[in-house]
Design an enzyme around this catalytic site. Structure first.
Site, PDB file in Angstrom:
ATOM      1  N   ARG A 103       0.846  -1.202   0.000  1.00  0.00           N
ATOM      2  CA  ARG A 103       0.000   0.000   0.000  1.00  0.00           C
ATOM      3  C   ARG A 103       0.879   1.249   0.000  1.00  0.00           C
ATOM      4  NH1 ARG A 103      -3.278  -3.707   2.457  1.00  0.00           N
ATOM      5  NH2 ARG A 103      -5.111  -4.063   1.161  1.00  0.00           N
ATOM      6  N   ASP A 148      -0.147  -6.381  -3.646  1.00  0.00           N
ATOM      7  CA  ASP A 148      -1.548  -6.083  -3.345  1.00  0.00           C
ATOM      8  C   ASP A 148      -2.139  -5.316  -4.521  1.00  0.00           C
ATOM      9  OD1 ASP A 148      -4.033  -5.616  -1.822  1.00  0.00           O
ATOM     10  OD2 ASP A 148      -2.798  -6.194  -0.103  1.00  0.00           O
ATOM     11  N   HIS A 205      -6.776  -9.410  -3.938  1.00  0.00           N
ATOM     12  CA  HIS A 205      -5.703  -8.423  -3.748  1.00  0.00           C
ATOM     13  C   HIS A 205      -4.695  -8.434  -4.896  1.00  0.00           C
ATOM     14  CE1 HIS A 205      -6.839  -7.046   0.274  1.00  0.00           C
ATOM     15  NE2 HIS A 205      -7.254  -8.280   0.477  1.00  0.00           N
ATOM     16  N   ASP A 227      -6.784 -14.029   1.442  1.00  0.00           N
ATOM     17  CA  ASP A 227      -7.786 -13.252   2.180  1.00  0.00           C
ATOM     18  C   ASP A 227      -8.675 -12.453   1.236  1.00  0.00           C
ATOM     19  OD1 ASP A 227      -5.406 -11.820   1.532  1.00  0.00           O
ATOM     20  OD2 ASP A 227      -6.066 -10.167   2.802  1.00  0.00           O
ATOM     21  N   GLU A 228      -9.867 -12.206   1.716  1.00  0.00           N
ATOM     22  CA  GLU A 228     -10.780 -11.225   1.114  1.00  0.00           C
ATOM     23  C   GLU A 228     -10.890 -11.368  -0.399  1.00  0.00           C
ATOM     24  OE1 GLU A 228     -10.345  -7.581   4.279  1.00  0.00           O
ATOM     25  OE2 GLU A 228      -8.801  -7.710   2.753  1.00  0.00           O
ATOM     26  N   TRP A 242      -6.478 -14.035  11.497  1.00  0.00           N
ATOM     27  CA  TRP A 242      -6.604 -12.577  11.616  1.00  0.00           C
ATOM     28  C   TRP A 242      -8.032 -12.138  11.941  1.00  0.00           C
ATOM     29  CZ3 TRP A 242      -9.222  -8.978   8.384  1.00  0.00           C
ATOM     30  CH2 TRP A 242      -9.812  -9.502   7.219  1.00  0.00           C
ATOM     31  N   THR A 269      -0.606  -0.460   5.766  1.00  0.00           N
ATOM     32  CA  THR A 269      -0.080   0.899   5.620  1.00  0.00           C
ATOM     33  C   THR A 269      -0.929   1.849   4.759  1.00  0.00           C
ATOM     34  OG1 THR A 269       1.293   0.177   3.749  1.00  0.00           O
ATOM     35  CG2 THR A 269       2.303   0.114   5.941  1.00  0.00           C
TER      36      THR A 269
END
Ligand code: ACM
Length: 552
Positions: A153, A182, A253, A325-326, A392, A468
């Site tokens: 980021r 990402d 991501h 993730d996600e 997480w 970040t």
């Protein structure tokens, strides 16, 4: 000199016999036996710079003692891995490590004993260098003591990463989880796919603050590590007994990768050729196409990653983090190609497709002697057998994974997401998430009480995660990370009692000495009284969440 009661992280035991000190001088020698080489190199270089003393090589002392006017490092296989013992008596300081990592941890403790000026890079010229007579016995509670740095980021230039490795070593942390890719940037050079960095490592502009903020920084933003930068980082870490675990985040991501190579995206659903590296924050719908072509592409990426991050560089170096993730499944639901793949593979749904994707890389890594680790979403749709989990979304993923026999790193966002604000006050810069104070981190317990002893042994350890989005430079990263990383280091290393019984007042007292060390190291931590004027970010929108976080 630092008092024996001011060490961070707290050692297992300290005993002392009086008030005498060993005063280092021009004739003090520094000697190392076999098997402690890195500790000797680090200690000599660091202390020569800070003290200005020559610390010449000397003769080894007799059994059980250093020579006169000497600091000596030795290996003793009777001590467990990473354990050490320091004995300071008369003018002799002996550091004995169970292995090189133990000797290195002991060397770090010795530097703390010399006082905050020992953390500077040159001599101030006024200090007497004194070590208190004492015996310290120490060993870590957890094997995995980590920090995740999100350099995607906002990019952290190589020098900053080396600095963070030193900061980690000073806190006896031993795993850098390196979040390299990402939506907003691809940060590692991959030779066979040059566009990953030519296109994927920079963005035209950047959202300032939370995604709902109207502000933009219109300067192009970017950066990446060359192959040699990565090799340097890995070697610098290994010299400090830190394993670097690279993260290549798939299948979500991934917009920066898709912007570079549009065929990686779901091009039958979106015009992937017009996608650019993402310039704002949040969960992005543009995920990888679950095709064989994508698998082959990432095998090519990972082949180079395995070469740059060799398995023998540290105890956790066999691990490769593949994110997981996600990953929003909307495009897979709409994509004929993805649906056809589900049919071809005989899978029930999109979750199973993600599981197939992750499982592929689990087998691929295992066949190369490596281990996969991913965020706890990799549990959905069935977890690949050899995989380990970074828990997480609270503890529950970690509990489920441990019960199923998988190794776990506990990093629940409610406790150790250091992007979350540190105080409820109005001056916190770009406040995000729940209030997570120094005390909250200090009272974090990585092993949930519902686990049996056997399951608890699956908890490799813990790490703090530094995302970040709203940390645009080193000062902002320092502010969010410190002092809370000092509390995390004690949670990870020391034998603390149950959370409610932890002596936070005592920890705060020790922090008074530790702030002087951080000052000497040039760390822009959050002062206990709140941000300094230039650490505030008035007018930049955050997204604070009120109330206590849910426990699970
Ligand atoms: C995560 O915070 N998305 C792992």
């Amino acid at each position: 000199m630092t008092s024996l009661t001011e060490l961070i992280p707290a050692p297992l035991s300290v005993s002392t016999w009086g008030e005498r000190v060993f005063v280092l001088d021009e004739d003090t020698t520094l000697t190392a036996g076999p098997g402690v080489g890195s500790a000797e190199r680090w200690l000599r270089t660091t202390l020569q710079a800070a003290t200005g003393l020559p610390l010449r090589e000397g003769e080894p002392g007799p059994s059980g003692r250093a020579a006169e006017n000497a600091i000596e490092l030795r290996h003793d296989h009777h001590l467990p891995p990473e354990a050490y013992r320091i004995t300071i008596r008369d003018d002799r300081a002996l550091i004995v490590g169970g292995d090189p990592a133990g000797a290195f941890a002991g060397a770090q403790t010795l530097r703390q004993l010399l006082g905050p000026d020992a953390f500077r890079r040159a001599r101030l010229g006024r200090a007497a260098w004194e070590l208190p007579e004492a015996e310290i016995q120490d060993r870590p509670r957890f094997r995995w003591r980590g920090l995740m740095l999100d350099v995607a980021r906002h990019f952290m230039p190589k020098e900053g990463v080396l600095r963070y490795l030193d900061l980690m070593a000073a806190h006896k942390l031993n795993v850098l989880h390196f979040h390299l890719t990402d939506d907003q940037g691809w940060r590692i050079e991959i030779q066979r796919y040059p566009k990953l960095t030519e296109i994927g490592s920079w963005r035209a502009r950047t959202k300032i603050g939370h995604r709902a903020s109207p502000l933009w920084d219109d300067r192009p933003y970017g950066g990446h590590y060359t192959r040699d930068d990565i090799r340097e980082i890995v070697a610098y870490a290994a010299e400090r007994h830190i394993s670097v675990v690279p993260e290549i985040d798939v299948p979500g991501h991934s917009q920066a990768a898709i912007a570079a190579y549009p065929e990686l995206g779901n091009s039958d659903v979106v015009d992937t050729a017009s996608l650019t590296v993402w310039d704002t924050w949040g969960i992005n719908p543009n995920v990888l196409a679950p095709t064989d072509n994508t698998l082959r592409f990432y095998e090519g990426v990972l082949e180079e990653v395995l070469e740059l991050f060799p398995a023998d560089a540290g105890p956790f170096s066999p691990f490769v983090h593949i994110g997981g993730d996600e990953c929003l499944k909307d495009q897979w639901r709409e994509s004929d190609a993805a649906q056809k793949q589900i049919g071809n593979l005989g899978l029930p749904d999109e979750d199973a497709l993600q599981s197939w994707f992750i499982g592929h890389f689990d087998k691929w890594l295992a066949a190369r002697g490596r281990r996969l680790i991913g965020w706890d979403e990799i549990l959905e749709g069935g977890l690949a057998p050899g995989a380990a989990v970074s828990s997480w979304r609270g503890y529950s993923g970690g509990v489920a994974a441990a019960r199923a026999g998988h190794d776990v790193v506990m990093c629940p966002q409610q406790y150790v997401y250091l992007d979350y604000r540190q105080d409820a006050g109005p001056d916190e810069p770009v406040p995000i998430g729940y209030v997570r104070t120094l005390e909250d981190v200090y009272r974090f317990e990585p092993v949930p009480s519902e686990l049996t002893g056997e399951e608890a042994a699956r908890v490799l350890g813990t790490q703090a995660n530094v995302w970040t989005e709203v940390m645009e430079d080193q000062g902002r990263v320092d502010y969010q990370t410190f002092p809370r990383l000092a509390a995390l280091s004690e949670v990870a290393w020391s034998d603390l009692p149950a959370p409610a019984d932890r002596d936070f007042a005592g920890f705060e007292r020790r922090m008074t000495a530790h702030y002087r060390r951080l000052d000497a190291l040039g760390v822009a931590y959050r002062p206990p009284t709140g941000p300094l004027p230039w650490q505030r970010r008035p007018g930049i929108l955050g997204r604070p969440i009120d109330g206590p976080p849910p426990h699970q």
